[in-house]
Design an enzyme around this catalytic site. Structure first.
Site, PDB file in Angstrom:
ATOM      1  N   TYR A 175      28.627  82.544 -17.813  1.00 36.55           N
ATOM      2  CA  TYR A 175      30.119  82.135 -18.219  1.00 36.55           C
ATOM      3  C   TYR A 175      30.690  80.988 -17.410  1.00 36.55           C
ATOM      4  O   TYR A 175      31.830  81.015 -17.289  1.00 36.55           O
ATOM      5  CB  TYR A 175      31.195  83.746 -17.944  1.00 36.55           C
ATOM      6  CG  TYR A 175      30.682  84.729 -18.586  1.00 36.55           C
ATOM      7  CD1 TYR A 175      31.052  84.748 -20.100  1.00 36.55           C
ATOM      8  CD2 TYR A 175      29.931  85.886 -17.984  1.00 36.55           C
ATOM      9  CE1 TYR A 175      30.693  86.060 -20.745  1.00 36.55           C
ATOM     10  CE2 TYR A 175      29.544  86.980 -18.870  1.00 36.55           C
ATOM     11  CZ  TYR A 175      29.716  87.208 -20.317  1.00 36.55           C
ATOM     12  OH  TYR A 175      29.380  88.191 -20.617  1.00 36.55           O
ATOM     13  N   ILE A 182      35.062  78.258 -15.848  1.00 38.48           N
ATOM     14  CA  ILE A 182      34.732  79.318 -15.803  1.00 38.48           C
ATOM     15  C   ILE A 182      35.539  80.466 -16.831  1.00 38.48           C
ATOM     16  O   ILE A 182      36.797  80.108 -17.014  1.00 38.48           O
ATOM     17  CB  ILE A 182      34.940  80.148 -14.304  1.00 38.48           C
ATOM     18  CG1 ILE A 182      34.493  79.415 -13.269  1.00 38.48           C
ATOM     19  CG2 ILE A 182      34.679  81.890 -14.449  1.00 38.48           C
ATOM     20  CD1 ILE A 182      34.724  79.884 -11.995  1.00 38.48           C
ATOM     21  N   CYS A 183      34.860  80.976 -17.510  1.00 39.13           N
ATOM     22  CA  CYS A 183      35.146  81.729 -18.911  1.00 39.13           C
ATOM     23  C   CYS A 183      35.519  83.236 -18.323  1.00 39.13           C
ATOM     24  O   CYS A 183      34.775  84.133 -18.568  1.00 39.13           O
ATOM     25  CB  CYS A 183      34.285  81.668 -20.044  1.00 39.13           C
ATOM     26  SG  CYS A 183      34.868  82.603 -21.460  1.00 39.13           S
ATOM     27  N   MET A 184      36.781  83.293 -17.694  1.00 41.97           N
ATOM     28  CA  MET A 184      37.053  84.667 -17.531  1.00 41.97           C
ATOM     29  C   MET A 184      38.634  84.906 -17.816  1.00 41.97           C
ATOM     30  O   MET A 184      39.343  84.161 -17.421  1.00 41.97           O
ATOM     31  CB  MET A 184      37.159  84.942 -16.026  1.00 41.97           C
ATOM     32  CG  MET A 184      35.842  84.987 -15.432  1.00 41.97           C
ATOM     33  SD  MET A 184      35.526  85.205 -13.833  1.00 41.97           S
ATOM     34  CE  MET A 184      36.617  86.281 -13.071  1.00 41.97           C
TER      35      MET A 184
END
Length: 256
Positions: A175, A182-184
Site C-alpha cells: 500500500y 500511503i494508501c490508508m
C-alpha cells in the site's frame, strides 16, 4: 529534541484536546477501523459563568457601543484569531503528549526525530514489522535498521490527520505508492478520528505493509531513486478521489 522532551513533564493534554472545537463534533466516514486506534479517557466540556451586569454597567455599555465580542461576531478578526490560537495550543499539547508516550514505549517499536526542531514536522523510524514477513527478511538481508517516514501535522490537528509518507528505503507494494504516498483510509479526513494516536497509526501502517506484501525495492537504477514529497502529495490526492468514488479496502489490525 532533547529540550522539547525535557519540557514534556510540564505540559499535560487536557481532556478537551480530543474534542473538535466545531461544536465538539468529529465526523467519521465508512470503512473498517480498528478499536485499538482509539485513545484513552473521555472528554469534558466546561464554561465560565460570569455575573450579570447591573444597571450602571448596562448604561455604560450602551454609551460605549458594542464590545469586542459583538464586533467579532459581526465579522471582526478577533474570533478567527482566538480560534487559531486555540488550535495551536491544542495541537502543541497533543503532540507533546504523543512524544512523551512514544518515549516511554518499552518495545522500541518507533522513535521520533523533529525536523529542524519543529514540533509539527516529524521523521519517524519504524524499527519493527512482523518478523515472519518477507519484508522483515528483506530488512535483515539489506541491513535496513528501520523504515523512515515523515509526518507533518496540519494547523487543526488532531481534528484532521497528519500527512504521512515513506522516505526510505524505497518500497514496493504494501500500500505504498508513487512518491512514498500511503494508501490508508484512516489518513484521510473521512477516515480519521481525533482519538487516533501516532503510535496506533504506525502500528496500523506496519500491519498494512505486511498484509500488502511490501518489499524493499532491489531493482537496479530504481532502488536508489528518492521518494518525492510533491509526487507523494499528488498521488495521495488522486487515490483519495478514486477511493471516495469506489470505496476503501483497508486490512484490519487483526490481519496484520
Amino acid at each position: 529534541m532533547a529540550t522539547l522532551l525535557r519540557k514534556i513533564g510540564l505540559i499535560r493534554l487536557h481532556n478537551r484536546d480530543t474534542e473538535d472545537p466545531k461544536h465538539h463534533h468529529n465526523h467519521r466516514g465508512g470503512g473498517q477501523q480498528s478499536a485499538s486506534l482509539r485513545g484513552k479517557g473521555g472528554a469534558k466540556s466546561g464554561g465560565h459563568n460570569a455575573g450579570a451586569p447591573g444597571p450602571r454597567e448596562r448604561a455604560a455599555g450602551a454609551r460605549a457601543g458594542p464590545g469586542p465580542a459583538v464586533a467579532a461576531a459581526a465579522g471582526g478578526s478577533l474570533v478567527p484569531a482566538a480560534r487559531q490560537q486555540h488550535c495551536t495550543q491544542v495541537r502543541s499539547r497533543r503532540l507533546m503528549k504523543e512524544l512523551q508516550d512514544i518515549a516511554r514505549l518499552s518495545d522500541r517499536f518507533i522513535s521520533v526525530e523533529l525536523v529542524d526542531e519543529s514540533l509539527f514536522d516529524w521523521n519517524v523510524k519504524l524499527h519493527q514489522v512482523d518478523k515472519d514477513s518477507v519484508l522483515w527478511q528483506d530488512m535483515k538481508e539489506t541491513n535496513t535498521e528501520f523504515i523512515l517516514l515523515n509526518l507533518t501535522f496540519p494547523d487543526n490537528f488532531p481534528f484532521s490527520p497528519p500527512f504521512m509518507r515513506v522516505l526510505s528505503p524505497r518500497l514496493e507494494n504494501g500500500y505504498v505508492l508513487d512518491g512514498g504516498a500511503i494508501c490508508m483510509e484512516l489518513l484521510t479526513p473521512r477516515g480519521w478520528s481525533s482519538a487516533y494516536t501516532v503510535e496506533a497509526v504506525m502500528r496500523q501502517f506496519a500491519a498494512s505493509l505486511v498484509k500488502g506484501q511490501g518489499r524493499i525495492c532491489r531493482k537496479a537504477g530504481k532502488s536508489k531513486k528518492s521518494f518525492s514529497r510533491k509526487e507523494a502529495e499528488a498521488t495521495f490526492k488522486s487515490l483519495v478521489k478514486t477511493h471516495e468514488k469506489y470505496g476503501w479496502v483497508t486490512p484490519p489490525v487483526s490481519d496484520g
